[in-house]
Each structure stands twice: as structure tokens, then as C-alpha cells.
Enzyme design. Structure first.
Site, mmCIF file in Angstrom:
data_model
loop_
_atom_site.group_PDB
_atom_site.id
_atom_site.type_symbol
_atom_site.label_atom_id
_atom_site.label_comp_id
_atom_site.label_asym_id
_atom_site.label_seq_id
_atom_site.Cartn_x
_atom_site.Cartn_y
_atom_site.Cartn_z
ATOM 1 N N GLN A 289 18.002 -9.234 -85.807
ATOM 2 C CA GLN A 289 19.291 -8.793 -85.244
ATOM 3 C C GLN A 289 19.933 -9.891 -84.398
ATOM 4 O O GLN A 289 21.155 -9.955 -84.276
ATOM 5 C CB GLN A 289 19.102 -7.544 -84.367
ATOM 6 C CG GLN A 289 18.772 -6.282 -85.126
ATOM 7 C CD GLN A 289 17.265 -6.061 -85.219
ATOM 8 O OE1 GLN A 289 16.490 -6.997 -85.215
ATOM 9 N NE2 GLN A 289 16.866 -4.814 -85.321
ATOM 10 N N ASN B 149 12.624 -0.981 -75.569
ATOM 11 C CA ASN B 149 13.675 -1.783 -76.211
ATOM 12 C C ASN B 149 13.022 -2.526 -77.376
ATOM 13 O O ASN B 149 11.804 -2.427 -77.610
ATOM 14 C CB ASN B 149 14.321 -2.738 -75.201
ATOM 15 C CG ASN B 149 15.593 -3.370 -75.749
ATOM 16 O OD1 ASN B 149 16.471 -2.674 -76.268
ATOM 17 N ND2 ASN B 149 15.708 -4.678 -75.694
ATOM 18 N N ASP C 234 16.673 1.248 -75.331
ATOM 19 C CA ASP C 234 16.769 2.403 -76.234
ATOM 20 C C ASP C 234 16.443 3.705 -75.522
ATOM 21 O O ASP C 234 16.869 4.774 -75.944
ATOM 22 C CB ASP C 234 15.842 2.219 -77.438
ATOM 23 C CG ASP C 234 16.490 1.276 -78.431
ATOM 24 O OD1 ASP C 234 16.439 0.052 -78.196
ATOM 25 O OD2 ASP C 234 17.100 1.763 -79.395
#
Ligand code: MRU
Length: 351
Positions: A199, A250, A240
Site C-alpha cells: 500500500q 494497524n 484500524d
């Protein structure tokens, strides 16, 4: 001209368009979803990703379900929405924004019992749009708070993608960097590539390039090296799910960064909207950690990189204990240790 980066759009014709983040940076492919099932598939396959964006997509999925249901009465519609909610919740377990948005949509639907299903569906579309708009607004607010923590000139290391595409717009960790940049600060970003699905290399690099913010892409295992050389002034990531004591889940690799930052006396910040807080959990031990297909590890960009038949592990997230977290940046202000008190206070003060 401010750069507009967005990954989820509700269309007036009653469809949801999602920017397929698995195709970045090579191609900008928009997928049109007409059903909740299509949105769920996009969430499960990371076409739409990032905790707040997953929540927004799920809210739109429920709006689609309500419009498509053809229910005769509200009882039938509510039962249909509850089944759809269960399907959505099963896609990705770690980001609490998903459960938060689904619960908000179901509560709204329950409050509309007196209406006919068609009128209720229209109001559910409006609710989903409000969730998206409020998320962007929260990002802009938390970014303003967070940018004050960054030096006038310096470098920030970030992991995964917590930018505009991971949210309703603007971004959380990248939003803070963006606000500092817009404030005139000279910020250089070190971008972890973020294995296994990259990502950082694919999405954060794409966003920063569009924003014109200077950055250097590094592999995840270079972080300690650059910290030791004194090249990193702060680590800034998203989250998260954040438990009541400040423990946070996370993207896998965040924990290692937090420990490294601690060892080098570098501040470690997490930026997240309050929809990422889960104060029902006293600490992070109960946060479910998603396990993904090991092929994400044994393959890179569609090519196998390990011998056939090897066993690989693929936890998508890890848990960072609160003692490594210097501050948590939210749209309601900045929380500092002890988080049991500061996070609760942030929520109470502004509710
Ligand atoms: O698996 P992903 O790409 O959904 O993981 C995303 C992250 O870990 C982000 O840091 C987090 O969701 C915050 S996004 C604003």
C-alpha cells in the site's frame, strides 16, 4: 487548485463507484457497484481499503441493499438489512470503522419504522452520504491538530496508506502531513513500501506524487537504518482500531516501527477519527487480527517469489502497545497518556 483525491462516490443513479486500489499505480480503474454483494467483494479483495473507507463503503452497501430490497414493509426491510450487515461484517474483522458504520446505518433504519420502505431507503442513502462527508470533515480537523506536532522542517516516516483514498477524503496520517505542507512546513516523507501488498509503494507514493509532497520510498526493513542515522523526526501512522488504553491495531509492521521509534527517542503518532476508537475493549488483546491468504506473501505483483509449497504466514495487522504511542490525534483533539483517561475525556467533552 487543491488536489481532489477520492476513492468512493455515490452516483445520483443509485450506484456506488469505487476506485479499484488494487490497480494503482498503473491504472485508475473505477468499479461501479450496484449491489451490496459487489461492495462486499471489493472490501474483501482490498479494492477499497483503509479503515474509514471500508466503513463508508459498507454504509453505501446497506443503502444499496435498502434501495434494491423491494420489501413490502419495514419489518421485511430491517430483516434484509440485518442479513446484509452480517455479510458485510464478515469481510474484514480488524477495522472497527466497519462495525461502527454498519451499526449506525442499522440504528438509522430502525428509527424509520414508521415510514414505507422506499422513503426509508432514500433516508439511508442520505445517512451513508453523511457518514462519508463527516469522515472527510473529521480528517481535516484532526489534520489541523496533528500538523502542529510536526517540526517546521523535518522528515516523517509513514507506513501503509492512511491517505485520502483510505478515507472519505483528505486522509488521517497523510492528512496531517498534507496540512503541515499546506501550512508551509518543509516536510520530507519516508514511505515504507508495506509488504505484503505494498500500500505504501503503490498508493501512498501515488497520493504524495499528486500532492507534490517530496518523499523517499524505502523497503520496510530500512526504517531502523534511517532512524539510527537521525533522518526521521517522527513516525506517523493511521489505525484500524484503538482500545480504551491506547493499544492500537494497524497494518502489519506498525509494531516494529513503534518499538524502533521508542529505542531512538523518536515520537510515534497515530492519527484516526473517533470512529476508530473501540472503548468497549479495555486493551488491545481482544482486537481480532485478520489473517489473509498466504499467497499475498508468496506472490509479488502476480508472480510467485517463493518455492512452490512453502508455508507462509499473513497476519494483515499487528498490535502496538500503548506505551510506545506518544500521542493519538483525533478530530476532537490530541490524546496523550494515560489514554484510559484522555480518550474517554475526548469523547465525553464533545458529546
Ligand atoms: O489492509 P488495509 O490496507 O485496509 O490497511 C490499512 C491500514 O492499516 C491503515 O493504516 C488504517 O486502516 C488507517 S487508514 C486511514
Amino acid at each position: 487548485m487543491p488536489v481532489e483525491l477520492r476513492s468512493i462516490v455515490w452516483e445520483e443513479d443509485g450506484t456506488v463507484r469505487l476506485l479499484d486500489q488494487t490497480c494503482l499505480p498503473h491504472r485508475e480503474v473505477w468499479r461501479t457497484c450496484r449491489t451490496a454483494e459487489e461492495v462486499a467483494e471489493c472490501i474483501a479483495r482490498l479494492r477499497v481499503r483503509g479503515a474509514p473507507a471500508i466503513g463508508i463503503a459498507a454504509a453505501y452497501a446497506l443503502a444499496l441493499a435498502a434501495r434494491n430490497a423491494g420489501s413490502r414493509d419495514m419489518q421485511e426491510l430491517l430483516e434484509h438489512l440485518e442479513r446484509t450487515a452480517a455479510m458485510l461484517l464478515a469481510t474484514r474483522p480488524t477495522a472497527v470503522n466497519l462495525a461502527w458504520a454498519v451499526e449506525r446505518m442499522l440504528n438509522r433504519a430502525r428509527s424509520l419504522r414508521a415510514l414505507d420502505p422506499e422513503a426509508a431507503a432514500a433516508l439511508l442513502v442520505r445517512e451513508a452520504r453523511a457518514i462519508a462527508a463527516e469522515d472527510e470533515e473529521a480528517n481535516r480537523r484532526l489534520a489541523r491538530f496533528g500538523q502542529a506536532l510536526l517540526p517546521q522542517q523535518g522528515s516523517v516516516l509513514t507506513h501503509c496508506n492512511a491517505g485520502a483514498l483510505a478515507t472519505g477524503g483528505y486522509g488521517t496520517a497523510l492528512g496531517v502531513i498534507r496540512a503541515a505542507w499546506e501550512e508551509g512546513k518543509t516536510i520530507h516523507v519516508y514511505v515504507d513500501e508495506t509488504r505484503p501488498v505494498l500500500q505504501g509503494a503503490r498508493i501512498t507514493a501515488w497520493e504524495l506524487q499528486r500532492l507534490g509532497i517530496p518523499f523517499t520510498l524505502i523497503t520496510d526493513n530500512m526504517a531502523g537504518h534511517f532512524m539510527r542515522l537521525g533522518r526521521i523526526d517522527a513516525v506517523l501512522v493511521g489505525a484500524d482500531r484503538i482500545a480504551a488504553n491506547g493499544d492500537l491495531a494497524n497494518k502489519i509492521g506498525t509494531y516494529s516501527l513503534a518499538v524502533l521509534a521508542f529505542a531512538h527517542h523518536i515520537p510515534f503518532y497515530s492519527a484516526a477519527p473517533t470512529s476508530t476508537l473501540d472503548l468497549s475493549l479495555p486493551d488491545g488483546s481482544q482486537i481480532p487480527i485478520e489473517e489473509r491468504d498466504p499467497e499475498e506473501v508468496t506472490y509479488l505483483a502476480g508472480r510467485r517469489i517463493a518455492p512452490r509449497g512453502v508455508q507462509a504466514a499473513n497476519p494483515a495487522f499487528d498490535l502496538t502497545p500503548h506505551r510506545y504511542v506518544t500521542a493519538i490525534i483525533t478530530e476532537r483533539g490530541i490524546a496523550r497518556p494515560p489514554y484510559d483517561e484522555s480518550l474517554r475525556k475526548l469523547l465525553e467533552e464533545s458529546s
